[in-house]
Each structure stands twice: as structure tokens, then as C-alpha cells.
Write a protein that holds these residues in place. Structure first.
Motif, PDB file in Angstrom:
ATOM      1  N   THR A 135     -21.184 -14.372  27.992  1.00  0.00           N
ATOM      2  CA  THR A 135     -20.002 -15.078  27.512  1.00  0.00           C
ATOM      3  C   THR A 135     -19.234 -14.201  26.528  1.00  0.00           C
ATOM      4  O   THR A 135     -19.817 -13.620  25.617  1.00  0.00           O
ATOM      5  N   GLN A 136     -17.942 -14.091  26.766  1.00  0.00           N
ATOM      6  CA  GLN A 136     -17.073 -13.303  25.906  1.00  0.00           C
ATOM      7  C   GLN A 136     -16.012 -14.205  25.296  1.00  0.00           C
ATOM      8  O   GLN A 136     -15.619 -15.199  25.889  1.00  0.00           O
ATOM      9  N   THR A 137     -15.539 -13.839  24.119  1.00  0.00           N
ATOM     10  CA  THR A 137     -14.463 -14.574  23.475  1.00  0.00           C
ATOM     11  C   THR A 137     -13.156 -13.840  23.743  1.00  0.00           C
ATOM     12  O   THR A 137     -13.070 -12.624  23.597  1.00  0.00           O
ATOM     13  N   LEU A 138     -12.149 -14.592  24.167  1.00  0.00           N
ATOM     14  CA  LEU A 138     -10.852 -13.992  24.434  1.00  0.00           C
ATOM     15  C   LEU A 138     -10.140 -13.664  23.137  1.00  0.00           C
ATOM     16  O   LEU A 138     -10.274 -14.371  22.138  1.00  0.00           O
ATOM     17  N   LEU A 139      -9.366 -12.587  23.177  1.00  0.00           N
ATOM     18  CA  LEU A 139      -8.541 -12.241  22.030  1.00  0.00           C
ATOM     19  C   LEU A 139      -7.392 -13.230  21.930  1.00  0.00           C
ATOM     20  O   LEU A 139      -6.908 -13.733  22.947  1.00  0.00           O
ATOM     21  N   PRO A 140      -6.895 -13.475  20.727  1.00  0.00           N
ATOM     22  CA  PRO A 140      -5.723 -14.341  20.593  1.00  0.00           C
ATOM     23  C   PRO A 140      -4.511 -13.690  21.269  1.00  0.00           C
ATOM     24  O   PRO A 140      -4.380 -12.456  21.279  1.00  0.00           O
ATOM     25  N   MET A 141      -3.619 -14.502  21.831  1.00  0.00           N
ATOM     26  CA  MET A 141      -2.453 -13.991  22.538  1.00  0.00           C
ATOM     27  C   MET A 141      -1.616 -13.067  21.661  1.00  0.00           C
ATOM     28  O   MET A 141      -1.106 -12.046  22.122  1.00  0.00           O
ATOM     29  N   GLU A 142      -1.475 -13.389  20.401  1.00  0.00           N
ATOM     30  CA  GLU A 142      -0.681 -12.556  19.493  1.00  0.00           C
ATOM     31  C   GLU A 142      -1.247 -11.139  19.410  1.00  0.00           C
ATOM     32  O   GLU A 142      -0.522 -10.155  19.422  1.00  0.00           O
ATOM     33  N   GLU A 143      -2.570 -11.032  19.367  1.00  0.00           N
ATOM     34  CA  GLU A 143      -3.223  -9.719  19.306  1.00  0.00           C
ATOM     35  C   GLU A 143      -2.991  -8.921  20.593  1.00  0.00           C
ATOM     36  O   GLU A 143      -2.754  -7.717  20.559  1.00  0.00           O
ATOM     37  N   ILE A 144      -3.027  -9.606  21.712  1.00  0.00           N
ATOM     38  CA  ILE A 144      -2.789  -8.958  23.002  1.00  0.00           C
ATOM     39  C   ILE A 144      -1.350  -8.448  23.075  1.00  0.00           C
ATOM     40  O   ILE A 144      -1.095  -7.307  23.459  1.00  0.00           O
ATOM     41  N   LEU A 145      -0.397  -9.279  22.683  1.00  0.00           N
ATOM     42  CA  LEU A 145       1.014  -8.883  22.716  1.00  0.00           C
ATOM     43  C   LEU A 145       1.294  -7.737  21.752  1.00  0.00           C
ATOM     44  O   LEU A 145       2.082  -6.833  22.056  1.00  0.00           O
ATOM     45  N   ASN A 146       0.648  -7.746  20.597  1.00  0.00           N
ATOM     46  CA  ASN A 146       0.810  -6.635  19.642  1.00  0.00           C
ATOM     47  C   ASN A 146       0.286  -5.330  20.237  1.00  0.00           C
ATOM     48  O   ASN A 146       0.894  -4.270  20.056  1.00  0.00           O
ATOM     49  N   ALA A 147      -0.822  -5.389  20.956  1.00  0.00           N
ATOM     50  CA  ALA A 147      -1.379  -4.188  21.585  1.00  0.00           C
ATOM     51  C   ALA A 147      -0.434  -3.661  22.659  1.00  0.00           C
ATOM     52  O   ALA A 147      -0.226  -2.441  22.777  1.00  0.00           O
ATOM     53  N   LEU A 148       0.171  -4.552  23.444  1.00  0.00           N
ATOM     54  CA  LEU A 148       1.146  -4.131  24.447  1.00  0.00           C
ATOM     55  C   LEU A 148       2.374  -3.506  23.800  1.00  0.00           C
ATOM     56  O   LEU A 148       2.879  -2.476  24.247  1.00  0.00           O
ATOM     57  N   GLU A 149       2.847  -4.119  22.733  1.00  0.00           N
ATOM     58  CA  GLU A 149       4.016  -3.595  22.028  1.00  0.00           C
ATOM     59  C   GLU A 149       3.725  -2.197  21.494  1.00  0.00           C
ATOM     60  O   GLU A 149       4.541  -1.280  21.626  1.00  0.00           O
ATOM     61  N   GLU A 150       2.544  -2.006  20.938  1.00  0.00           N
ATOM     62  CA  GLU A 150       2.154  -0.705  20.396  1.00  0.00           C
ATOM     63  C   GLU A 150       2.085   0.345  21.510  1.00  0.00           C
ATOM     64  O   GLU A 150       2.531   1.475  21.342  1.00  0.00           O
ATOM     65  N   LYS A 151       1.552  -0.052  22.656  1.00  0.00           N
ATOM     66  CA  LYS A 151       1.418   0.877  23.778  1.00  0.00           C
ATOM     67  C   LYS A 151       2.783   1.376  24.259  1.00  0.00           C
ATOM     68  O   LYS A 151       2.944   2.548  24.584  1.00  0.00           O
ATOM     69  N   TYR A 152       3.764   0.497  24.320  1.00  0.00           N
ATOM     70  CA  TYR A 152       5.067   0.861  24.866  1.00  0.00           C
ATOM     71  C   TYR A 152       6.091   1.266  23.804  1.00  0.00           C
ATOM     72  O   TYR A 152       7.184   1.695  24.142  1.00  0.00           O
ATOM     73  N   ARG A 153       5.751   1.180  22.543  1.00  0.00           N
ATOM     74  CA  ARG A 153       6.699   1.443  21.463  1.00  0.00           C
ATOM     75  C   ARG A 153       7.293   2.853  21.524  1.00  0.00           C
ATOM     76  O   ARG A 153       8.485   3.042  21.352  1.00  0.00           O
ATOM     77  N   ASN A 154       6.488   3.859  21.767  1.00  0.00           N
ATOM     78  CA  ASN A 154       6.949   5.243  21.680  1.00  0.00           C
ATOM     79  C   ASN A 154       7.343   5.852  23.026  1.00  0.00           C
ATOM     80  O   ASN A 154       7.592   7.049  23.105  1.00  0.00           O
ATOM     81  N   LEU A 155       7.393   5.046  24.072  1.00  0.00           N
ATOM     82  CA  LEU A 155       7.819   5.559  25.372  1.00  0.00           C
ATOM     83  C   LEU A 155       9.338   5.607  25.429  1.00  0.00           C
ATOM     84  O   LEU A 155      10.030   4.724  24.932  1.00  0.00           O
ATOM     85  N   LEU A 156       9.857   6.652  26.041  1.00  0.00           N
ATOM     86  CA  LEU A 156      11.296   6.761  26.234  1.00  0.00           C
ATOM     87  C   LEU A 156      11.626   6.117  27.576  1.00  0.00           C
ATOM     88  O   LEU A 156      11.358   6.678  28.635  1.00  0.00           O
ATOM     89  N   LEU A 157      12.183   4.943  27.530  1.00  0.00           N
ATOM     90  CA  LEU A 157      12.517   4.213  28.739  1.00  0.00           C
ATOM     91  C   LEU A 157      14.012   3.971  28.801  1.00  0.00           C
ATOM     92  O   LEU A 157      14.661   3.769  27.776  1.00  0.00           O
ATOM     93  N   GLU A 158      14.540   3.991  30.026  1.00  0.00           N
ATOM     94  CA  GLU A 158      15.967   3.745  30.187  1.00  0.00           C
ATOM     95  C   GLU A 158      16.305   2.267  29.997  1.00  0.00           C
ATOM     96  O   GLU A 158      17.403   1.937  29.593  1.00  0.00           O
ATOM     97  N   GLU A 159      15.373   1.400  30.337  1.00  0.00           N
ATOM     98  CA  GLU A 159      15.633  -0.031  30.228  1.00  0.00           C
ATOM     99  C   GLU A 159      14.602  -0.661  29.302  1.00  0.00           C
ATOM    100  O   GLU A 159      13.480  -0.186  29.161  1.00  0.00           O
ATOM    101  N   GLU A 160      14.991  -1.743  28.702  1.00  0.00           N
ATOM    102  CA  GLU A 160      14.101  -2.487  27.828  1.00  0.00           C
ATOM    103  C   GLU A 160      12.981  -3.124  28.666  1.00  0.00           C
ATOM    104  O   GLU A 160      13.216  -3.600  29.771  1.00  0.00           O
ATOM    105  N   VAL A 161      11.762  -3.091  28.150  1.00  0.00           N
ATOM    106  CA  VAL A 161      10.623  -3.715  28.817  1.00  0.00           C
ATOM    107  C   VAL A 161      10.460  -5.114  28.241  1.00  0.00           C
ATOM    108  O   VAL A 161      10.374  -5.290  27.027  1.00  0.00           O
ATOM    109  N   VAL A 162      10.462  -6.115  29.131  1.00  0.00           N
ATOM    110  CA  VAL A 162      10.318  -7.498  28.707  1.00  0.00           C
ATOM    111  C   VAL A 162       9.134  -8.105  29.442  1.00  0.00           C
ATOM    112  O   VAL A 162       9.078  -8.075  30.667  1.00  0.00           O
ATOM    113  N   PHE A 163       8.192  -8.637  28.709  1.00  0.00           N
ATOM    114  CA  PHE A 163       7.063  -9.368  29.295  1.00  0.00           C
ATOM    115  C   PHE A 163       7.422 -10.840  29.229  1.00  0.00           C
ATOM    116  O   PHE A 163       7.540 -11.408  28.152  1.00  0.00           O
TER     117      PHE A 163
END
Length: 173
Positions: A135-163
Motif C-alpha cells: 500500500t502506497q500513499t498518494l502525493l497531494p495534487m498540489e505537490e504533483i502540480l508543483n513538480a510538473l511546473e518545476e520540470k517545465y519551468r526552464n524549457l524554451l517552448l514556443e507555446e504555453e503548456v497548460v495541464f
């Protein structure tokens, strides 16, 4: 082959009835609570047109020893359903993938075709049987979204990424 209309009912049965028959068949085969994603009505005229459009690859078809169907009819009409395998109420990742070590891990995609005389097509990638119940405990959604934001923060993208949609799935390893 492109399907022009996804919800055509054929004379032999409705798409809803075919859907329920296919659900029962899959559940009887051991797929718990299959989640259907896409439903297609595949008309024989579309298949005939697609075959005619593939005339330029006829040499390849002959090399592969694939026979052409010259007489298409209403008996060739069928429904095609895309579904995901479920495990403990959660969908399993649809597509398989290769690990860094070139080991193939199957996904949970299911394709099932149904026509007047029954099942005409069935492919399944994985029927999973959990090996342990840690049995595993899920991470809170806010923590997951923060990790995604951090991952894509420094990428040079032509368009905005929206989840705009997040889904909890099993990812086979």
C-alpha cells in the motif's frame, strides 16, 4: 482508414447493444471493469474506399501475402471499441513501452471488433495480476502540480503548456 461518423447504428444491432456484448465478453475473459474510451462504426463502403485508395501499395500487399477483398457488403459492417484494462478500479496505461534495457512492458490497451456474426477482432496488450500488495500513499495534487511546473519551468517552448486534465493510472513496470 478514417471513420466519418462514430455513432452509426447498423441493422444487425445498435452500437449500444454491441458495446454491452463486448463488455460482457471482456469481463468473462478476466478483464475487470473495462473502461471504454472510443466507439467506432466501421461501414463497409469506407473500407472499400480505403482499399481502393491503397492501390499504390499493392506491391507491398503482395509481398506481405495479404489478400484483397474485392466484394464488400453490409456483412462487413462492424463496430470497433477501444478500451483500457482496469486494475483495482484504476485504468492501466494504454500503450506499452521499452525500458532503458530494451525490456518491453505491455500496456493495457484493448481493441475489440463486433459484427453480425460475433467478435471479428480482438487485441489485448496486458491482463495484469498484481504480484504484491504494498500500500502506497498518494502525493497531494498540489505537490504533483508543483513538480510538473518545476520540470517545465526552464524549457524554451514556443507555446504555453497548460495541464487541464489529470488522470490517476497504473503504470506497469
Amino acid at each position: 482508414l478514417q471513420w466519418k461518423d462514430q455513432d452509426i447504428d447498423f441493422d444487425f444491432c445498435s452500437i449500444a447493444d454491441a458495446h454491452e456484448i463486448c463488455r460482457e465478453i471482456l469481463e468473462n475473459a478476466g478483464y475487470e471493469g473495462v473502461e471504454f474510451r472510443n466507439n467506432f462504426s466501421v461501414d463497409y463502403r469506407d473500407m472499400e474506399e480505403a482499399e481502393a485508395g491503397n492501390a499504390e501499395t499493392e506491391g507491398d500487399i503482395e509481398k506481405l501475402n495479404i489478400s484483397k477483398k474485392d466484394n464488400w457488403s453490409e456483412a462487413d459492417n462492424h463496430y470497433l471499441f477501444e478500451a483500457s484494462a482496469m486494475l483495482n478500479g484504476l485504468p492501466v496505461k494504454d500503450t506499452g513501452y521499452f525500458t532503458k534495457d530494451d525490456y518491453y512492458v505491455a500496456g493495457g490497451q484493448i481493441l475489440i471488433g463486433y459484427k453480425e456474426d460475433g467478435i471479428c477482432y480482438l487485441t489485448t496488450e496486458g491482463l495484469f495480476d498484481p504480484q504484491e500488495s504494498d500500500t502506497q500513499t498518494l502525493l497531494p495534487m498540489e505537490e504533483i502540480l508543483n513538480a510538473l511546473e518545476e520540470k517545465y519551468r526552464n524549457l524554451l517552448l514556443e507555446e504555453e503548456v497548460v495541464f487541464d486534465d489529470v488522470e490517476l493510472i497504473y503504470y506497469p513496470i
